[in-house]
Design a protein around this motif. Structure first.
Motif, short mmCIF file in Angstrom:
data_model
loop_
_atom_site.label_atom_id
_atom_site.label_comp_id
_atom_site.label_asym_id
_atom_site.label_seq_id
_atom_site.Cartn_x
_atom_site.Cartn_y
_atom_site.Cartn_z
N GLY A 125 0.82 -1.21 0.00
CA GLY A 125 0.00 0.00 0.00
C GLY A 125 0.85 1.26 0.00
O GLY A 125 0.55 2.22 -0.72
N GLU A 126 1.92 1.25 0.80
CA GLU A 126 2.82 2.41 0.84
C GLU A 126 3.51 2.62 -0.51
O GLU A 126 3.65 3.75 -0.99
CB GLU A 126 3.87 2.22 1.94
N ILE A 127 3.94 1.52 -1.14
CA ILE A 127 4.59 1.61 -2.45
C ILE A 127 3.63 2.19 -3.48
O ILE A 127 3.98 3.09 -4.25
CB ILE A 127 5.09 0.22 -2.89
N LEU A 128 2.37 1.68 -3.50
CA LEU A 128 1.38 2.16 -4.46
C LEU A 128 1.03 3.63 -4.22
O LEU A 128 0.86 4.41 -5.16
CB LEU A 128 0.13 1.29 -4.40
N ASN A 129 0.93 4.01 -2.94
CA ASN A 129 0.62 5.42 -2.62
C ASN A 129 1.73 6.33 -3.13
O ASN A 129 1.45 7.41 -3.67
CB ASN A 129 0.44 5.58 -1.12
N ARG A 130 2.95 5.90 -2.93
CA ARG A 130 4.07 6.74 -3.38
C ARG A 130 4.14 6.79 -4.91
O ARG A 130 4.47 7.83 -5.48
CB ARG A 130 5.38 6.23 -2.80
N GLN A 131 3.86 5.68 -5.56
CA GLN A 131 3.84 5.68 -7.02
C GLN A 131 2.74 6.59 -7.55
O GLN A 131 2.93 7.31 -8.54
CB GLN A 131 3.66 4.25 -7.54
N ALA A 132 1.57 6.56 -6.88
CA ALA A 132 0.48 7.46 -7.28
C ALA A 132 0.90 8.91 -7.08
O ALA A 132 0.57 9.79 -7.89
CB ALA A 132 -0.77 7.14 -6.48
N SER A 133 1.63 9.17 -6.00
CA SER A 133 2.11 10.53 -5.74
C SER A 133 3.10 10.98 -6.82
O SER A 133 3.07 12.13 -7.26
CB SER A 133 2.77 10.58 -4.36
N ILE A 134 3.96 10.03 -7.25
CA ILE A 134 4.91 10.34 -8.32
C ILE A 134 4.17 10.69 -9.60
O ILE A 134 4.52 11.65 -10.30
CB ILE A 134 5.87 9.15 -8.54
#
Length: 563
Positions: A125-134
């Motif tokens: 979830g943290e990885i996906l959130n950060r990718q979405a932020s990118i």
């Protein structure tokens, strides 16, 4: 930092109770996915930058397999290995700890009550959130850059937007590292001292290939560190390339200790916009340069007959043509060879020459008028006063050294200079240009490549250059030298070279024999044969003068035929 590192992973609530037991040096590794190992041959299913969760049950009794696992994970570029050691008495095998420390692979011991699902879901979830932020940030960057381009924005606006977006200074440099822009974020952390910003700005002004090769600690992917007055300055370079040609360089200046806290994708997006802007600036500069060259050509061709009109028109280009000037003509030595090779093309070489000339005039001769004349460049150096206490000769010498050093490093080419006499009236430019042309062409002939030759230093060559009866000159030279040339061609006698050295040594046969590496008696025999074939006495002033002039005419003809 937009991507999650192993160090940040350990701070997540899902990793409460987890302990790093090896691989401290790998805490900055990036995690892009999570995998679970419960089969012996897990390396067939893993990929780089993964966090691997396991109990190592399949290899709990196989020390060789435990060692091989760490080696395989290192080879595949796994980010970290997290072990729940319930089959080892809650202790991770020593062989794995030792090897993980050696290879800097983070090795994490999970608590007994840890659930892989409780770790897997929050980390993904943290990885996906950060990718979405990118992705959101990339979209914002794209929109901001597009808005700048559509509004006809400048390099300054691009650099300022990037600096604010990245939170650190940005500089834009020309292809040969001349600093064009240095921008700082609108808001900077109070923890960043002003001395650091000033040191970055000063280093950006002197940034060049030599500094990065000799004075900087170079890491991978364009990262550099330079120590200045006790301060460690970090930066990363991003080349702006179009059709394999470097147009410019983008540099992001990094605040330590976090030297990775910037968006690489944003820099790559900005590189495209910078390339477009520089292409536009080049096109405008090319048109302006063409009009400047046409104007100077009109003066040279005598189409402008009034000095006041020439001075008045010069004002529109920012020139004071009422001053005194020294004409300097530049040319790349043996430029013809670039016509027969694909890379670099003649146009690319000339563009790099122009870049080098622009930098050198900015350093040594601000206000110098520079126009193109085909494959040559004409620089009109102001002769009134001096620059930094230097006279014209020192200024031209400094320019020549800088230009040749720059092009020698880039393309292994050299540039020669011809200097005409000072003119007080711009309408006398044609005569002065002819002098500079003679100095350039004869200088290349008698002084070789990378030469700086003044018209006043040409000696008797000035008479030969000005003599329009070339047929008579050629006949004079052929009558004297033909027997020697024919003997050299037919029998490899080397009479012409021998004659050149004897004349160079002012008839001193002992000095000439040493330079030719031949015995004195051998040289005496050659000289007697030369005198016999030319019917001239090399011991007389008249004989030496006639042969010297004949050789000078031959050199000039050889140079002209090679053009």
């Amino acid at each position: 930092m937009m991507k999650i590192t192993v160090g940040e992973l350990l701070q997540l609530p899902a990793m409460r109770g987890a302990e790093l037991i090896a691989g401290q040096g790998g805490l900055d590794r990036i995690i892009t996915s999570v995998n679970i190992m419960e089969v012996p041959e897990i390396t067939r299913y893993i990929k780089g930058n993964e966090l691997l969760l396991t109990t190592t049950y399949p290899i709990k009794d196989d020390i060789k397999a435990q060692r091989r696992l760490i080696i395989d994970l290192h080879r595949e570029g796994v980010a970290a290995l997290a072990i729940k050691p319930i089959f080892y008495g809650n202790e991770v095998p020593a062989v794995m700890v030792e090897l993980a420390n050696e290879l800097n692979i983070p090795l994490i011991r999970l608590p007994d009550d840890a659930s892989f699902n409780d770790i897997l879901n929050p980390v993904l979830g943290e990885i996906l959130n950060r990718q979405a932020s990118i992705l959101r940030r990339n979209e914002e960057t794209h929109q901001a850059l597009t808005a700048i381009v559509l509004a006809g924005g400048s390099l300054e606006e691009i650099a300022q937007m990037l600096a604010t977006l990245q939170g650190c200074p940005i500089s834009i440099h020309s292809a040969n590292w001349q600093r064009l822009i240095f921008s700082v974020p609108l808001q900077i952390s109070e923890h960043v001292p002003g001395s650091t910003l000033q040191a970055m700005k000063e280093l950006a002004l002197g940034l060049n290939e030599n500094l990065m090769k000799m004075d900087a600690l170079h890491a991978a992917d364009g990262h550099y560190r330079v120590v200045r007055d006790g301060l460690t300055l970090a930066f990363r370079t991003h080349p702006v390339t179009v059709a394999r040609e470097t147009f410019a360089h983008l540099v992001v200046w990094l605040f330590l200790p976090d030297s990775t806290g910037y968006d690489i994708l944003a820099m790559e997006q900005a590189s495209t916009v910078v390339a477009l802007e520089i292409t536009k600036l080049r096109a405008v500069a090319t048109v302006e340069q063409r009009f400047r060259s046409y104007f100077i050509e009109d003066i040279i061709q005598g189409k402008i007959e009034s000095r006041s009109i020439a001075i008045s028109r010069g004002v529109s280009y920012g020139w004071d043509l009422g001053a005194s000037f020294i004409p300097v003509l530049l040319e790349i030595d043996e430029f013809r060879r670039f016509y027969h090779q694909p890379e670099p093309s003649p146009a690319q070489i000339l563009r790099r020459l122009w870049n080098a000339v622009s930098v050198s005039t900015a350093v040594y001769a601000r206000g110098c008028i520079v126009v193109d004349r085909g494959t040559r460049i004409l620089a009109l150096l102001r002769a009134t006063g001096s620059v930094g206490g230097q006279d014209a000769g020192q200024i031209i010498g400094g320019m020549a050294e800088m230009i040749n050093e720059e092009l020698r490093e880039q393309e292994n080419v050299s540039v020669s200079f011809g200097v005409g006499r000072r003119i007080e009236d711009i309408l006398g430019l044609r005569t002065a240009l002819n002098q500079a042309t003679a100095a350039l062409e004869i200088g290349q002939l008698i002084n070789g490549p990378a030469s700086v030759t003044s018209f006043d230093d040409l000696g008797f060559y000035r008479v030969l250059f000005a003599n329009h009866n070339r047929d008579a000159m050629n006949q004079f030279s052929q009558d004297l030298l033909r027997p020697l040339l024919e003997s050299d061609r037919s029998h490899n006698t080397d009479f012409i070279h021998t004659l050149e050295i004897v004349l160079k040594c002012n008839g001193n046969l002992r000095a000439a024999s040493r330079e030719l590496f031949v015995h004195y008696n051998t040289l005496r025999y050659r000289v007697s044969r030369i005198e016999e074939m030319t019917k001239l006495d090399l011991g007389s002033f008249q004989g030496m003068l006639n042969l010297q002039i004949a050789l000078m005419i031959q050199r000039m003809n050889r140079h002209r035929s090679a053009e």
